[in-house]
Design a protein around this motif. Structure first.
Motif, short mmCIF file in Angstrom:
data_model
loop_
_atom_site.label_atom_id
_atom_site.label_comp_id
_atom_site.label_asym_id
_atom_site.label_seq_id
_atom_site.Cartn_x
_atom_site.Cartn_y
_atom_site.Cartn_z
N GLY A 70 93.86 -46.57 23.59
CA GLY A 70 94.03 -45.50 22.63
C GLY A 70 94.68 -44.28 23.24
O GLY A 70 95.50 -43.61 22.60
N SER A 71 94.34 -43.97 24.49
CA SER A 71 94.95 -42.84 25.17
C SER A 71 96.45 -43.07 25.37
O SER A 71 97.27 -42.16 25.20
N SER B 108 98.34 -44.95 23.46
CA SER B 108 98.95 -44.84 22.14
C SER B 108 99.09 -43.39 21.71
O SER B 108 100.14 -42.98 21.20
N ASP B 109 98.04 -42.59 21.95
CA ASP B 109 98.11 -41.17 21.58
C ASP B 109 99.19 -40.45 22.36
O ASP B 109 99.90 -39.59 21.82
N ALA C 146 103.43 -43.06 14.17
CA ALA C 146 101.98 -42.83 14.09
C ALA C 146 101.31 -43.96 13.31
O ALA C 146 100.17 -44.35 13.61
N ALA D 131 100.95 -46.79 15.62
CA ALA D 131 99.86 -46.50 16.55
C ALA D 131 98.52 -46.76 15.90
O ALA D 131 97.59 -47.32 16.52
N GLN E 171 93.37 -42.27 8.60
CA GLN E 171 94.57 -42.00 9.40
C GLN E 171 95.70 -42.95 9.03
O GLN E 171 96.87 -42.53 8.91
#
Length: 489
Positions: free
Chosen positions: A113-114, A116-117, A405, A408, A332
């Motif tokens: 996740g990090s 991807s962010d 996004a 992601a 999201q």
């Protein structure tokens, strides 16, 4: 996303920016270190079920003794060793190991996740620079157009074709355009500095990014993929799974503990035993013991019951947190899908508006030349064209960032998805496999070093425009000659 992998390895492409951020971003490096720290919880938990050996030693001087202690030694040295082998721990070790391994899985998902962010941030910064460069170029062109208009207006005023009011309107609009240009330049500098913060190096001439593949046809399709692949949701679910083992560990405090124990000892009175009595007993000796140790908790004042209840409530907390993350992922994903589709519609509308405003401006200028339009009409038409051009540039940026996004959120914007292969991919399992079975007390890791790079030496960014303006956005400068004949007066 093989489209990014297909970009030639040239400077200032989106792929190069993603690779640079992946290799040098300190926030991502810190998250990787955090996962490596989680790896160590597994050998820490395993150590509770492995044999342990300890040695003790002491030296004693008896400085005061009673008068009838003739054989009391004046000094004594002792040494001993003890081996403890856990046989049964009530499931504490097994539960602790499983909990640690599950949290390692959760940490890896959170690291995904990090990644991807970070990539979402890099794409946003990349597109911000492209957008803001275009807006600066548009405002520069607008200032040039308004300056030419002002010169023409002044010339026509000199020959009596226009009034002082027309000149003042042109001067005011030019002043506003110059202020807007200054603001757009400061925004471009801010976007470039943000790019440096994320990527680690300044942007040059950024190439147009490739089209985004694998975008869903419907919002429900995106949500289905997100519920399966979103790394934040996977991490939250695995963290909740780990709490089930925490409950088992808490329950083990009420169960018996059995260990095998073996020990040996050595003592030496250093010649002081029986000194002065004429009798010389043995001054040293050894002993050894082997046995089984049973610990049976009978009453602990409610401690284990409280720990079990605490672990159970923390499990409930983790389950609800996973549900909350699930809600967030759904929201999201749907929001990103809606923003992406909306931006696509804005692009279509803005392209039509730009085309129409160009025709309108040409018509207003032509009509002004025959006296049917005022200078204010020209100024307003030019402003409408500029507004539609800025809207188009912003919509293109918004569509690309929202689309990325969305990828992601669906779990499709990680390093392997983006084609960032070729030896740069970080594999968290390497460190885990390296440390999970280590039992040596002296097998420490390498000297800690920063994984990210500093940007202290980076030069301050400026507002230089490095990209040519899209021909579709070009606004021709009005070079209409003054009307010396006074037509329209």
């Amino acid at each position: 996303m093989t489209a990014l992998a297909a970009i030639p390895a040239a400077a200032d492409t989106l792929r190069d920016a993603l690779v640079a951020a992946y290799k040098t971003n300190p926030a991502l490096a810190a998250d990787r270190a955090g996962v490596r720290a989680l790896d160590e919880n597994v050998p820490i938990a395993r150590s509770g079920g492995l044999p342990s050996v300890r040695a003790t030693g002491n030296y004693t001087e008896n400085v005061l003794s009673s008068g009838d202690s003739l054989f009391a030694p004046a000094r004594e040295a002792q040494a001993g060793t003890q081996l403890v082998v856990p046989v049964y721990t009530g499931g504490r070790v097994t539960g602790s190991v499983r909990a640690a391994e599950t949290r390692v899985d959760a940490g890896r998902a959170q690291l995904r996740g990090s990644e991807s962010d970070l990539f979402v941030g890099v794409v946003g910064a990349y597109m911000d620079v492209i957008r803001d460069e275009a807006i600066v170029a548009l405002n520069q062109e607008n200032v040039k157009v308004l300056n030419t208009n002002l010169e023409a207006t002044r010339d026509r005023f000199q020959v009596g074709d226009l009034t002082r009011t027309d000149v003042a309107q042109s001067e005011a609009r030019l002043s506003i355009a110059r202020a807007t240009l200054d603001q757009s330049r400061s925004q471009l500098i801010a976007s470039r500095e943000n790019y440096v913060r994320l990527v680690g190096n300044p942007p040059g001439t950024l190439e147009t990014p490739p089209a985004l593949p694998n975008l869903p046809a419907a919002s429900d399709d995106a949500v289905d993929l997100a519920l399966k692949n979103n790394p934040a949701l996977i991490g939250a679910r695995r963290a909740a799974d780990a709490t089930r083992f925490d409950v088992d560990v808490a329950k083990s405090a009420r169960l018996p503990q059995i260990s095998g124990v073996a020990g040996g000892s050595y003592y030496n009175y250093l010649g002081s035993y029986g000194a002065g009595t004429g009798v010389r007993p043995d001054q040293s000796g050894t002993a050894g013991t082997v046995g089984v140790q049973l610990t049976l908790p009978l009453f602990q004042a409610g401690l284990p019951a409280a720990q079990i209840r605490q672990a159970q409530e923390r499990r409930v907390q983790a389950i609800d947190q996973a549900t909350d993350v699930e809600r967030g992922v759904i929201a999201q994903t749907r929001s990103a899908y809606a923003m992406w589709k909306s931006a696509l519609q804005v692009i279509t509308s803005s392209e039509a508006a730009v085309s129409a405003n160009k025709l309108s401006l040409e018509g207003v200028r032509a009509e002004n030349s025959v006296g049917n339009r005022t200078i204010l009409d020209i100024l307003n038409a030019e402003q409408e064209l500029l507004n539609s051009q800025v809207t188009l540039v912003s919509a293109r940026r918004d569509a690309y960032v929202a689309g990325f996004a969305l990828l992601a959120a669906m779990g499709l914007a990680e390093a392997r998805d983006l084609g960032l292969d070729g030896g740069v991919l970080y594999d968290p399992t390497i460190n885990f496999n390296r440390v999970r079975n280590r039992i040596g007390d002296w097998s420490t890791g390498p000297v800690p070093q920063a994984g990210g790079t500093s940007t202290v030496g980076t030069a301050p960014q400026d507002a230089t425009v490095t990209r040519p303006l899209d021909p579709e956005l070009n606004q021709p400068v009005d070079t209409t000659t003054p009307n010396p004949a006074g037509v329209g007066k």
